[in-house]
Design a protein around this motif. Sequence first.
Motif, PDB file in Angstrom:
ATOM      1  N   ASP A  14     -34.552   5.231  57.591  1.00 31.98           N
ATOM      2  CA  ASP A  14     -33.777   4.188  57.830  1.00 31.98           C
ATOM      3  C   ASP A  14     -32.745   3.920  56.503  1.00 31.98           C
ATOM      4  N   TYR A  15     -32.237   4.908  56.531  1.00 25.13           N
ATOM      5  CA  TYR A  15     -31.179   5.209  55.348  1.00 25.13           C
ATOM      6  C   TYR A  15     -30.534   4.065  54.699  1.00 25.13           C
ATOM      7  N   ASN A  16     -30.580   3.877  53.528  1.00 21.05           N
ATOM      8  CA  ASN A  16     -29.787   2.948  52.760  1.00 21.05           C
ATOM      9  C   ASN A  16     -28.379   3.361  52.572  1.00 21.05           C
ATOM     10  N   THR A  17     -27.445   2.479  52.787  1.00 23.51           N
ATOM     11  CA  THR A  17     -25.990   2.970  52.823  1.00 23.51           C
ATOM     12  C   THR A  17     -25.657   3.353  51.445  1.00 23.51           C
ATOM     13  N   LYS A  18     -25.922   2.822  50.611  1.00 22.34           N
ATOM     14  CA  LYS A  18     -25.477   3.263  49.125  1.00 22.34           C
ATOM     15  C   LYS A  18     -26.259   4.672  48.808  1.00 22.34           C
ATOM     16  N   THR A  19     -27.394   4.815  49.358  1.00 22.33           N
ATOM     17  CA  THR A  19     -27.956   6.347  48.952  1.00 22.33           C
ATOM     18  C   THR A  19     -26.989   7.373  49.786  1.00 22.33           C
ATOM     19  N   LEU A  20     -26.793   6.932  51.040  1.00 30.68           N
ATOM     20  CA  LEU A  20     -26.040   7.824  51.882  1.00 30.68           C
ATOM     21  C   LEU A  20     -24.567   8.145  51.215  1.00 30.68           C
ATOM     22  N   ASP A  21     -23.883   6.977  50.487  1.00 34.24           N
ATOM     23  CA  ASP A  21     -22.863   7.002  49.749  1.00 34.24           C
ATOM     24  C   ASP A  21     -22.793   8.003  48.818  1.00 34.24           C
ATOM     25  N   SER A  22     -24.055   7.937  47.802  1.00 31.90           N
ATOM     26  CA  SER A  22     -24.312   8.797  46.786  1.00 31.90           C
ATOM     27  C   SER A  22     -24.155  10.212  47.111  1.00 31.90           C
ATOM     28  N   VAL A  23     -24.825  10.472  48.255  1.00 29.69           N
ATOM     29  CA  VAL A  23     -25.080  11.886  48.855  1.00 29.69           C
ATOM     30  C   VAL A  23     -23.516  12.395  49.084  1.00 29.69           C
ATOM     31  N   VAL A  37     -21.617  12.891  62.954  1.00 31.82           N
ATOM     32  CA  VAL A  37     -21.811  11.418  63.154  1.00 31.82           C
ATOM     33  C   VAL A  37     -21.528  10.549  61.925  1.00 31.82           C
ATOM     34  N   LEU A  38     -20.930  11.356  60.973  1.00 29.07           N
ATOM     35  CA  LEU A  38     -20.151  10.419  59.717  1.00 29.07           C
ATOM     36  C   LEU A  38     -18.843  10.545  59.577  1.00 29.07           C
ATOM     37  N   GLN A  39     -18.313   9.196  59.167  1.00 24.36           N
ATOM     38  CA  GLN A  39     -16.916   9.313  58.886  1.00 24.36           C
ATOM     39  C   GLN A  39     -16.794   8.969  57.506  1.00 24.36           C
ATOM     40  N   VAL A  40     -16.118   9.808  56.744  1.00 27.21           N
ATOM     41  CA  VAL A  40     -15.812   9.810  55.400  1.00 27.21           C
ATOM     42  C   VAL A  40     -14.480   9.153  55.018  1.00 27.21           C
ATOM     43  N   SER A  41     -14.452   8.165  54.060  1.00 28.77           N
ATOM     44  CA  SER A  41     -13.424   7.366  53.708  1.00 28.77           C
ATOM     45  C   SER A  41     -13.205   7.500  52.217  1.00 28.77           C
ATOM     46  N   PHE A  42     -12.114   7.820  51.537  1.00 27.52           N
ATOM     47  CA  PHE A  42     -12.009   7.846  50.180  1.00 27.52           C
ATOM     48  C   PHE A  42     -11.467   6.271  49.784  1.00 27.52           C
ATOM     49  N   TYR A  43     -11.812   5.740  48.639  1.00 31.21           N
ATOM     50  CA  TYR A  43     -11.389   4.715  48.091  1.00 31.21           C
ATOM     51  C   TYR A  43     -11.263   4.717  46.543  1.00 31.21           C
ATOM     52  N   TYR A  44     -10.422   4.227  45.759  1.00 31.40           N
ATOM     53  CA  TYR A  44     -10.168   4.647  44.285  1.00 31.40           C
ATOM     54  C   TYR A  44     -10.442   3.383  43.378  1.00 31.40           C
ATOM     55  N   LEU A  45     -10.815   3.936  42.337  1.00 33.65           N
ATOM     56  CA  LEU A  45     -11.204   2.981  41.180  1.00 33.65           C
ATOM     57  C   LEU A  45     -10.160   3.147  40.008  1.00 33.65           C
ATOM     58  N   LEU A  46      -9.922   2.068  39.530  1.00 37.13           N
ATOM     59  CA  LEU A  46      -8.982   2.178  38.194  1.00 37.13           C
ATOM     60  C   LEU A  46      -9.580   1.700  37.128  1.00 37.13           C
ATOM     61  N   SER A  47      -9.891   2.377  35.955  1.00 37.52           N
ATOM     62  CA  SER A  47     -10.442   1.705  34.788  1.00 37.52           C
ATOM     63  C   SER A  47      -9.623   1.931  33.675  1.00 37.52           C
ATOM     64  N   SER A  48      -9.605   0.938  32.706  1.00 39.85           N
ATOM     65  CA  SER A  48      -8.792   1.253  31.495  1.00 39.85           C
ATOM     66  C   SER A  48      -9.577   0.884  30.276  1.00 39.85           C
ATOM     67  N   THR A  49      -9.354   2.112  29.314  1.00 41.00           N
ATOM     68  CA  THR A  49     -10.188   1.888  28.324  1.00 41.00           C
ATOM     69  C   THR A  49      -9.267   2.112  27.178  1.00 41.00           C
ATOM     70  N   LYS A  50      -9.756   1.704  25.968  1.00 42.23           N
ATOM     71  CA  LYS A  50      -9.126   2.008  24.557  1.00 42.23           C
ATOM     72  C   LYS A  50      -8.760   3.470  24.389  1.00 42.23           C
TER      73      LYS A  50
END
Length: 152
Positions: free
Chosen positions: A89-98, A135-148
């Motif tokens: 009964d998969y967890n969406t976050k686990t599937l995203d991790s895979v 059976v799966l659709q894959v979509s990209f999204y982007y994260l932006l980080s700023s560090t010293k």
Amino acid sequence: MDNEAIRRFVSLEMHKKELDAALKEATKELAEAREAAIDALLATGFSGVDVDGRHVELSRKASARPVGDRTEVIEALKSSPISGLVAEDYNTKTLDSVVNEVVEDVRRRADEEQWDRLYTEEDVRAALPEPLRAVLQVSFYYLLSSTKGKTK
């Protein structure tokens, strides 16, 4: 009655409301600036850049969603080599991790083989175990980080 205590309360309450409004506006502007910065980095092909003493890094993440019915994904998971990694009964976050592990494999392969293009969602989907591709659709999204930034 101590009017000074009441005046201080009213003054701080009004100041907090002003700060809340300013924070709401700054949050909106930051979201718009984040999208523009992501677009700028994507247009240049850079994943990171140093600006004003900060290092700004772009990371690509993927999410997976069923193409059709959730039960189709469950059946595909059962018959795939990764059946032990994701519960029935998969967890969406686990599937995203895979899927993000598959993204990293595709990224490494693209680097090693020196592809003349960026890898795509379809490249990731093609790298998924056979039963999951359909059976799966894959979509990209982007994260932006700023560090010293690094000091010289």
